[in-house]
Design a protein around this motif. Structure first.
Motif, PDB file in Angstrom:
ATOM      1  N   GLU A   4       0.871  -1.174   0.000  1.00 51.58           N
ATOM      2  CA  GLU A   4       0.000   0.000   0.000  1.00 51.58           C
ATOM      3  C   GLU A   4       0.910   1.227   0.000  1.00 51.58           C
ATOM      4  OE1 GLU A   4      -3.274   0.277  -0.364  1.00 51.58           O
ATOM      5  OE2 GLU A   4      -3.355  -1.906  -0.607  1.00 51.58           O
ATOM      6  N   SER A   6       0.615   4.430  -0.783  1.00 46.97           N
ATOM      7  CA  SER A   6       0.159   5.668  -0.147  1.00 46.97           C
ATOM      8  C   SER A   6       0.263   5.578   1.375  1.00 46.97           C
ATOM      9  CB  SER A   6      -1.286   5.960  -0.557  1.00 46.97           C
ATOM     10  OG  SER A   6      -1.718   7.170   0.005  1.00 46.97           O
ATOM     11  N   THR A   7      -0.139   4.450   1.936  1.00 45.29           N
ATOM     12  CA  THR A   7      -0.070   4.250   3.386  1.00 45.29           C
ATOM     13  C   THR A   7       1.377   4.282   3.866  1.00 45.29           C
ATOM     14  OG1 THR A   7      -2.080   2.927   3.317  1.00 45.29           O
ATOM     15  CG2 THR A   7      -0.687   2.674   5.269  1.00 45.29           C
ATOM     16  N   LYS A  10       2.795   7.783   3.892  1.00 44.60           N
ATOM     17  CA  LYS A  10       2.287   8.545   5.041  1.00 44.60           C
ATOM     18  C   LYS A  10       2.973   8.107   6.333  1.00 44.60           C
ATOM     19  CE  LYS A  10      -2.181   9.475   2.952  1.00 44.60           C
ATOM     20  NZ  LYS A  10      -3.604   9.088   2.903  1.00 44.60           N
ATOM     21  N   HIS A  15       3.845  12.990   3.256  1.00 42.93           N
ATOM     22  CA  HIS A  15       2.450  13.231   2.921  1.00 42.93           C
ATOM     23  C   HIS A  15       2.268  13.838   1.530  1.00 42.93           C
ATOM     24  CE1 HIS A  15       1.204  12.057   6.899  1.00 42.93           C
ATOM     25  NE2 HIS A  15       2.193  12.798   7.390  1.00 42.93           N
ATOM     26  N   ALA A  18       2.570  11.073  -0.892  1.00 44.61           N
ATOM     27  CA  ALA A  18       1.396  10.200  -0.814  1.00 44.61           C
ATOM     28  C   ALA A  18       0.226  10.818  -1.572  1.00 44.61           C
ATOM     29  CB  ALA A  18       1.010   9.955   0.643  1.00 44.61           C
ATOM     30  N   GLN A  19       0.028  12.095  -1.398  1.00 47.86           N
ATOM     31  CA  GLN A  19      -1.057  12.776  -2.095  1.00 47.86           C
ATOM     32  C   GLN A  19      -0.822  12.756  -3.610  1.00 47.86           C
ATOM     33  OE1 GLN A  19      -1.779  16.774  -0.785  1.00 47.86           O
ATOM     34  NE2 GLN A  19      -3.323  17.155  -2.352  1.00 47.86           N
ATOM     35  N   TRP A  21       0.917  10.577  -5.285  1.00 55.22           N
ATOM     36  CA  TRP A  21       0.739   9.195  -5.755  1.00 55.22           C
ATOM     37  C   TRP A  21      -0.747   8.879  -5.917  1.00 55.22           C
ATOM     38  CZ3 TRP A  21       3.104   5.532  -8.224  1.00 55.22           C
ATOM     39  CH2 TRP A  21       2.565   4.255  -8.233  1.00 55.22           C
ATOM     40  N   ASP A  22      -1.543   9.285  -4.926  1.00 55.67           N
ATOM     41  CA  ASP A  22      -2.985   9.052  -5.004  1.00 55.67           C
ATOM     42  C   ASP A  22      -3.584   9.741  -6.226  1.00 55.67           C
ATOM     43  OD1 ASP A  22      -2.951   7.502  -2.716  1.00 55.67           O
ATOM     44  OD2 ASP A  22      -3.608   9.139  -1.387  1.00 55.67           O
ATOM     45  N   THR A  25      -2.429   7.936  -9.507  1.00 52.86           N
ATOM     46  CA  THR A  25      -3.021   6.616  -9.750  1.00 52.86           C
ATOM     47  C   THR A  25      -4.529   6.668  -9.910  1.00 52.86           C
ATOM     48  OG1 THR A  25      -3.076   6.156  -7.384  1.00 52.86           O
ATOM     49  CG2 THR A  25      -1.168   5.344  -8.629  1.00 52.86           C
ATOM     50  N   ARG A  40       5.156   2.037  -9.868  1.00 57.84           N
ATOM     51  CA  ARG A  40       4.873   1.267  -8.652  1.00 57.84           C
ATOM     52  C   ARG A  40       6.088   0.418  -8.280  1.00 57.84           C
ATOM     53  NH1 ARG A  40       1.160  -0.633  -5.346  1.00 57.84           N
ATOM     54  NH2 ARG A  40      -0.563   0.466  -6.292  1.00 57.84           N
TER      55      ARG A  40
END
Length: 160
Positions: A4, A6-7, A10, A15, A18-19, A21-22, A25, A40
């Motif tokens: 995971e 994004s997890t 974080k 952060h 992560a943002q 990447w979200d 994707t 990935r």
């Protein structure tokens, strides 16, 4: 095993990444998009390297903070030449006693292996359990307690 990403970003306090990447994707790429899959793979490898580096740095820091007189481990201790209970020492090296907020005090004459065993148990605690450890000789511990006692009112010391 699929990570995971994004997890993990974080958890590493990344952060912004992560943002990004979200967003990347969910908006630009489909799950089977070759660019996303390549990204990935790369990010998973970078995350693994970061986790390993942080774990190594943590162990190195904890070993220094423990103030061991020398690095020792249980493999270097000669149980055959002593009356030391190998089974008990191996049990202590799991550091399960710390989960019950218990202490261990090693006693014996000079040259009986107390320092070696205390250091080896501490090293095991740091490397296998990620515990924070501090080595004290009896003399150093008594001196530290005396200093603490002198800094507080008589009878008010936290060391009873």
């Amino acid at each position: 095993m699929r990570r995971e990403i994004s997890t993990e970003l974080k958890e590493l306090r990344l952060h912004g990444m992560a943002q990004a990447w979200d967003e990347l994707t969910t908006h630009e790429g489909k799950p089977n998009d070759v660019g996303i899959q390549t990204s990935r793979w790369l990010i998973e490898h970078l995350l693994q390297a970061e986790h390993e580096q942080r774990a190594f740095a943590s162990v190195r820091h904890q070993m220094k903070a423990a103030k061991f007189p020398l690095h020792r481990d249980l493999a270097g201790f000669d149980f055959e030449g002593t009356r030391v209970d190998k089974k008990l020492v191996n049990q202590l090296s799991t550091l399960d006693f710390t989960d019950r907020a218990q202490n261990v005090v090693l006693t014996g004459g000079p040259g009986t292996g107390k320092t070696h065993l205390a250091t080896a148990i501490g090293v095991a605690g740091i490397t296998a359990k990620g515990k924070r450890v501090r080595f004290y000789s009896t003399v150093d511990l008594v001196n530290e307690l005396e200093k603490e006692s002198a800094r507080t009112r008589p009878g008010a010391s936290r060391w009873h």
